[in-house]
Design a protein around this motif. Structure first.
Motif, PDB file in Angstrom:
ATOM      1  N   ALA A   1       0.848  -1.196   0.000  1.00 17.17           N
ATOM      2  CA  ALA A   1       0.000   0.000   0.000  1.00 17.17           C
ATOM      3  C   ALA A   1       0.876   1.236   0.000  1.00 17.17           C
ATOM      4  O   ALA A   1       2.015   1.223   0.481  1.00 17.17           O
ATOM      5  N   ILE A   2       0.328   2.323  -0.551  1.00 16.83           N
ATOM      6  CA  ILE A   2       1.024   3.611  -0.548  1.00 16.83           C
ATOM      7  C   ILE A   2      -0.005   4.709  -0.334  1.00 16.83           C
ATOM      8  O   ILE A   2      -1.142   4.623  -0.827  1.00 16.83           O
ATOM      9  N   GLU A   3       0.393   5.741   0.413  1.00 24.80           N
ATOM     10  CA  GLU A   3      -0.517   6.846   0.724  1.00 24.80           C
ATOM     11  C   GLU A   3       0.236   8.167   0.627  1.00 24.80           C
ATOM     12  O   GLU A   3       1.334   8.306   1.166  1.00 24.80           O
ATOM     13  N   LEU A   4      -0.369   9.130  -0.061  1.00 23.55           N
ATOM     14  CA  LEU A   4       0.209  10.464  -0.236  1.00 23.55           C
ATOM     15  C   LEU A   4      -0.769  11.505   0.300  1.00 23.55           C
ATOM     16  O   LEU A   4      -1.982  11.404   0.075  1.00 23.55           O
ATOM     17  N   THR A   5      -0.226  12.526   0.971  1.00 24.17           N
ATOM     18  CA  THR A   5      -1.047  13.619   1.484  1.00 24.17           C
ATOM     19  C   THR A   5      -0.429  14.946   1.072  1.00 24.17           C
ATOM     20  O   THR A   5       0.787  15.138   1.195  1.00 24.17           O
ATOM     21  N   ALA A   6      -1.253  15.859   0.583  1.00 23.20           N
ATOM     22  CA  ALA A   6      -0.803  17.190   0.174  1.00 23.20           C
ATOM     23  C   ALA A   6      -1.712  18.235   0.812  1.00 23.20           C
ATOM     24  O   ALA A   6      -2.902  17.987   1.049  1.00 23.20           O
ATOM     25  N   TYR A   7      -1.133  19.438   1.067  1.00 25.66           N
ATOM     26  CA  TYR A   7      -1.892  20.535   1.674  1.00 25.66           C
ATOM     27  C   TYR A   7      -1.746  21.800   0.835  1.00 25.66           C
ATOM     28  O   TYR A   7      -0.756  21.971   0.116  1.00 25.66           O
TER      29      TYR A   7
ATOM     30  N   ARG B   1       2.936  22.896   2.867  1.00 26.16           N
ATOM     31  CA  ARG B   1       2.345  23.152   1.550  1.00 26.16           C
ATOM     32  C   ARG B   1       2.901  22.191   0.513  1.00 26.16           C
ATOM     33  O   ARG B   1       4.089  21.867   0.507  1.00 26.16           O
ATOM     34  N   GLY B   2       2.023  21.727  -0.395  1.00 23.71           N
ATOM     35  CA  GLY B   2       2.418  20.770  -1.421  1.00 23.71           C
ATOM     36  C   GLY B   2       2.409  19.356  -0.863  1.00 23.71           C
ATOM     37  O   GLY B   2       1.753  19.057   0.141  1.00 23.71           O
ATOM     38  N   LEU B   3       3.136  18.467  -1.538  1.00 24.36           N
ATOM     39  CA  LEU B   3       3.241  17.103  -1.032  1.00 24.36           C
ATOM     40  C   LEU B   3       3.892  17.138   0.344  1.00 24.36           C
ATOM     41  O   LEU B   3       4.995  17.660   0.508  1.00 24.36           O
ATOM     42  N   SER B   4       3.214  16.562   1.322  1.00 27.25           N
ATOM     43  CA  SER B   4       3.648  16.707   2.705  1.00 27.25           C
ATOM     44  C   SER B   4       4.079  15.388   3.339  1.00 27.25           C
ATOM     45  O   SER B   4       5.094  15.338   4.028  1.00 27.25           O
ATOM     46  N   ASP B   5       3.314  14.321   3.123  1.00 28.95           N
ATOM     47  CA  ASP B   5       3.594  13.041   3.783  1.00 28.95           C
ATOM     48  C   ASP B   5       3.474  11.892   2.787  1.00 28.95           C
ATOM     49  O   ASP B   5       2.558  11.872   1.951  1.00 28.95           O
ATOM     50  N   LEU B   6       4.361  10.943   2.933  1.00 30.28           N
ATOM     51  CA  LEU B   6       4.348   9.720   2.130  1.00 30.28           C
ATOM     52  C   LEU B   6       4.494   8.531   3.060  1.00 30.28           C
ATOM     53  O   LEU B   6       5.406   8.492   3.896  1.00 30.28           O
TER      54      LEU B   6
ATOM     55  N   ALA C   1       8.527  12.628   5.459  1.00 26.70           N
ATOM     56  CA  ALA C   1       8.004  13.983   5.284  1.00 26.70           C
ATOM     57  C   ALA C   1       8.655  14.584   4.046  1.00 26.70           C
ATOM     58  O   ALA C   1       9.846  14.376   3.786  1.00 26.70           O
ATOM     59  N   LEU C   2       7.869  15.350   3.279  1.00 29.52           N
ATOM     60  CA  LEU C   2       8.345  15.901   2.010  1.00 29.52           C
ATOM     61  C   LEU C   2       8.212  17.423   2.015  1.00 29.52           C
ATOM     62  O   LEU C   2       7.420  17.993   2.771  1.00 29.52           O
ATOM     63  N   GLY C   3       8.983  18.080   1.147  1.00 32.87           N
ATOM     64  CA  GLY C   3       8.818  19.510   0.898  1.00 32.87           C
ATOM     65  C   GLY C   3       8.876  20.370   2.147  1.00 32.87           C
ATOM     66  O   GLY C   3       9.770  20.248   2.987  1.00 32.87           O
ATOM     67  N   ASP C   4       7.902  21.263   2.270  1.00 36.63           N
ATOM     68  CA  ASP C   4       7.863  22.203   3.391  1.00 36.63           C
ATOM     69  C   ASP C   4       7.718  21.494   4.732  1.00 36.63           C
ATOM     70  O   ASP C   4       8.234  21.970   5.747  1.00 36.63           O
ATOM     71  N   ARG C   5       7.021  20.356   4.742  1.00 29.28           N
ATOM     72  CA  ARG C   5       6.866  19.622   5.996  1.00 29.28           C
ATOM     73  C   ARG C   5       8.222  19.099   6.472  1.00 29.28           C
ATOM     74  O   ARG C   5       8.527  19.145   7.673  1.00 29.28           O
ATOM     75  N   ALA C   6       9.054  18.621   5.555  1.00 27.93           N
ATOM     76  CA  ALA C   6      10.395  18.167   5.927  1.00 27.93           C
ATOM     77  C   ALA C   6      11.225  19.327   6.479  1.00 27.93           C
ATOM     78  O   ALA C   6      11.977  19.158   7.454  1.00 27.93           O
ATOM     79  N   ASP C   7      11.085  20.524   5.889  1.00 29.97           N
ATOM     80  CA  ASP C   7      11.817  21.698   6.400  1.00 29.97           C
ATOM     81  C   ASP C   7      11.378  22.038   7.820  1.00 29.97           C
ATOM     82  O   ASP C   7      12.201  22.419   8.671  1.00 29.97           O
ATOM     83  N   GLN C   8      10.068  21.928   8.087  1.00 32.87           N
ATOM     84  CA  GLN C   8       9.575  22.199   9.433  1.00 32.87           C
ATOM     85  C   GLN C   8      10.197  21.248  10.459  1.00 32.87           C
ATOM     86  O   GLN C   8      10.601  21.664  11.548  1.00 32.87           O
ATOM     87  N   LEU C   9      10.306  19.980  10.110  1.00 34.41           N
ATOM     88  CA  LEU C   9      10.872  19.007  11.030  1.00 34.41           C
ATOM     89  C   LEU C   9      12.363  19.246  11.253  1.00 34.41           C
ATOM     90  O   LEU C   9      12.871  19.082  12.371  1.00 34.41           O
TER      91      LEU C   9
END
Length: 280
Positions: free
Chosen positions: A205-211, A222-227, A252-260
């Protein structure tokens, strides 16, 4: 060979020669192979009744209606797709993903809930109440609301999406959300069941979340956030009960990775899981 048999062969041969010119002139352009597109009303239970109903026509029974067709019955079901222990090497938690529904063939009420329990407390949870309507034989439309708790301030969403079975038995789910303060989100999920035997099933299974915008307080970038990607191997003692083990990778991807990174936290995590899947 008898004289009668010889005569019959001559007669059949003459008939075949006579029919050949007519067959050669036939127009095969309108002929179709078996299959093709189903009629638009293929799922309509009344489309092929010839105008007869349970209340009218030669087969109607006197008095109050005595028959209830399958598409008029109420059905229900409960599925615990994940009820598992999660171990990331440093911490352990309990995770769940449940779905309950009740209704008819075309319209159902659905409750979906998922979350994590850490140290005996509910650390994060998401609950959805949806109306599911059958669009085609394999696809549904879903409308409803969602409520999230646990990571930052609580958040409510309006939800609209589609779910169903794609060719080659690929299960897909796509849902768009409109939340507080105009926040938007999109969740995409795909999974497949590979039958290694009649009881041993591998489920990747695979799941992607974007904001649509950043919300560091709630862990949204913002953008792709979690995989989240992984696989679970289960053994079905029966179709309704199956323990499993598996592995999952979360990033975590994109801006979410920067936040972490700003918070000195890891952007990736490997997790081993063990649990049970059941339904009734």
């Amino acid at each position: 060979m008898s004289k009668h048999t010889v005569m019959m062969k001559h007669v059949l041969g003459a008939l075949a020669l006579t029919a050949l010119p007519a067959m050669a002139q036939m127009d095969h352009g309108d002929m179709q192979m078996q299959g093709g597109q189903p009629p638009a009303d293929a799922r309509d239970p009344h489309a092929y009744s010839g105008g007869f109903t349970l209340d009218e026509g030669p087969y109607a029974l006197p008095g109050p209606r005595q028959l209830t067709l399958a598409d008029e019955h109420w059905f229900y079901g409960v599925l615990a797709d994940r009820l598992e222990r999660v171990d990331n090497g440093d911490d352990q938690a309990l995770a769940y993903e449940l779905e309950a529904w009740a209704g008819l063939d075309y319209d159902r009420a659905v409750v979906r809930a998922e979350g994590d329990i850490e140290q005996g407390r509910l650390a994060e949870a998401s609950t959805e109440l949806l109306w599911r309507h059958a669009l085609t034989a394999f696809w549904n439309r879903e409308l409803g609301v969602r409520y999230d708790t646990g990571h930052g301030p609580d958040q409510g969403w309006l939800a609209a999406g589609v779910s169903g079975l794609a060719p080659y038995w690929l299960e897909l789910d796509a849902t768009a959300y409109l939340g507080d303060d105009g926040q938007t989100a999109l969740a995409l999920e795909a999974e497949y069941e590979l039958l290694l035997t009649q009881r041993l099933v591998l489920q990747p299974a695979i799941e992607l979340t974007a904001y649509g915008s950043n919300d560091a307080e709630r862990g949204q970038g913002r953008g792709l956030s979690d995989l989240v990607a992984g696989a679970r191997l289960r053994y079905e003692f029966s179709r309704q009960f199956a323990p499993y083990v598996g592995w999952e990778w979360q990033a975590a991807l994109g801006d979410r990775a920067d936040q972490l990174r700003e918070e000195d936290e890891a952007t990736q995590e490997n997790r081993w899981v063990a649990g049970v899947r059941f339904w009734f």
